[in-house]
Write an enzyme that holds these catalytic residues in place. Sequence first.
Site, short mmCIF file in Angstrom:
data_model
loop_
_atom_site.label_atom_id
_atom_site.label_comp_id
_atom_site.label_asym_id
_atom_site.label_seq_id
_atom_site.Cartn_x
_atom_site.Cartn_y
_atom_site.Cartn_z
N ASN A 10 0.88 -1.16 0.00
CA ASN A 10 0.00 0.00 0.00
C ASN A 10 0.92 1.22 0.00
OD1 ASN A 10 -1.73 2.08 0.56
ND2 ASN A 10 -2.66 1.13 2.37
N ARG A 89 -2.67 -2.11 -3.26
CA ARG A 89 -3.83 -1.23 -3.10
C ARG A 89 -3.71 -0.12 -4.15
NH1 ARG A 89 -5.15 3.21 1.50
NH2 ARG A 89 -7.19 3.78 0.70
N HIS A 177 -12.37 3.87 -0.36
CA HIS A 177 -12.23 3.05 0.86
C HIS A 177 -12.92 1.70 0.72
CE1 HIS A 177 -11.55 7.04 3.13
NE2 HIS A 177 -10.39 6.41 3.05
N ARG A 237 -8.20 17.32 3.72
CA ARG A 237 -9.13 17.50 2.59
C ARG A 237 -10.44 18.12 3.06
NH1 ARG A 237 -8.85 11.45 0.49
NH2 ARG A 237 -7.08 11.14 1.89
N GLU A 373 -7.43 -3.83 5.44
CA GLU A 373 -7.41 -3.81 3.97
C GLU A 373 -6.41 -4.83 3.43
OE1 GLU A 373 -6.88 0.15 4.96
OE2 GLU A 373 -8.31 0.95 3.51
#
Length: 386
Positions: A10, A89, A177, A237, A373
């Site tokens: 990732n 990922r 996500h 963000r 993940e």
Amino acid sequence: MSGDAILTINAGSSSIKFSAHVAGRAPHELGRGQVERLGPAASLTVHAEGASAERAEIGPADHAQALRAILEHLGPLLHGRRVAGVGHRVVHGGPDHAAPVRLDDAAIVELARLEPLAPLHQPYNLSGVRAARAAFPDALQLACFDTAFHRGHAWEHDTFALPSSYHARGIRRYGFHGLSYQFIAGDLARRFPDLAAGRVIVAHLGNGASMCALRGGRSLSSTMGFTALDGLAMGTRSGQIDPGVLLYLMQNDGMDADALSRLLYRESGLKGLSGISHDMRRLLASDAPEAAQAISYYVTRIRHEIGALTADLGGLDGLVFTAGVGQNSDVIRAMACDGMGWLGLSLDARANAAGATEIGAGRVRVLVLPTDEEAVIAQAVSDALG
Ligand code: ADP
């Protein structure tokens, strides 16, 4: 393939997280780690199963150098196993990919075209892919997308109210996500099957943050849209913003695309509102009124989106908190559920403070579940290896 190893990678802008699993029907994790502070002074942490974490300073490192350093430190994880597959990922899979994709030259070129849609992630994800292909030329390389889990959305949750040709061009609500939501959906199905069959909102609250409405374990709608900017306020963000603000800043302040991109991706959210930090721990520890204000905005947007996603679902049976903030902060969980009794949503304060798995006190079940993940990626690679 039995006994071979799978790596997951990732790769972000400043870190590479990795894990190693034994390939098999249910991949067993051997350990995980990360390289942090890519650039002039990177450091590597490896945590092998059953051992304490080891840390090494590796000095200046770009993605390729960091991956070489990871490779040199994999010994305690792999114990001589061959790496048969590497799962990556990749944040954006575009409109067509609802499942993982084998990475060859053509696939990498296709995914690089999506870089403008996820500038904080996609270029770094693909740097990781290139470095891993060079390091493991014989291994299967697989891209697992954050968008894939949401590709089954109905048109109303997939489009913007622009002329319809824009949807055809790929200007859609992708949602992100997805690897985290896929893990949570699977975990619910295993451990809480009654709830998994119902209407559940998952709040993935990390540096990036979004929420997803699950019906029967499938994504119905999400707070994120065309890019990973929409919805909740995040570390840096903005989350939801009236597009008229952007027009105003272009017309009145002369801001161009690069300046707006910097503002929305790197200078807004908790960092912009507080002027202190993007890091929720620092804000929670601060006495500054600006920190309290930033947190107040953050939880207000979560409550707003709980209402919106509940309307999409036609009611609510469960709420799941996950990721860095969701898993670790009882304070944010309490604030996010404050005043939601009208929905049957309230917390057992003691269970919440104790970090229990079940923390609800009302009709709606509330769970805190760690996401993984890497496990989703390792499973996809294992399946692809057959
Ligand atoms: P990423 O999106 O980078 O994977 P994480 O899921 O690791 O992010 O979440 C990072 C966020 O979690 C940071 O804002 C961090 O401050 C926050 N966090 C971690 N532990 C806690 C805690 N105990 N209390 C509050 N926030 C926490």
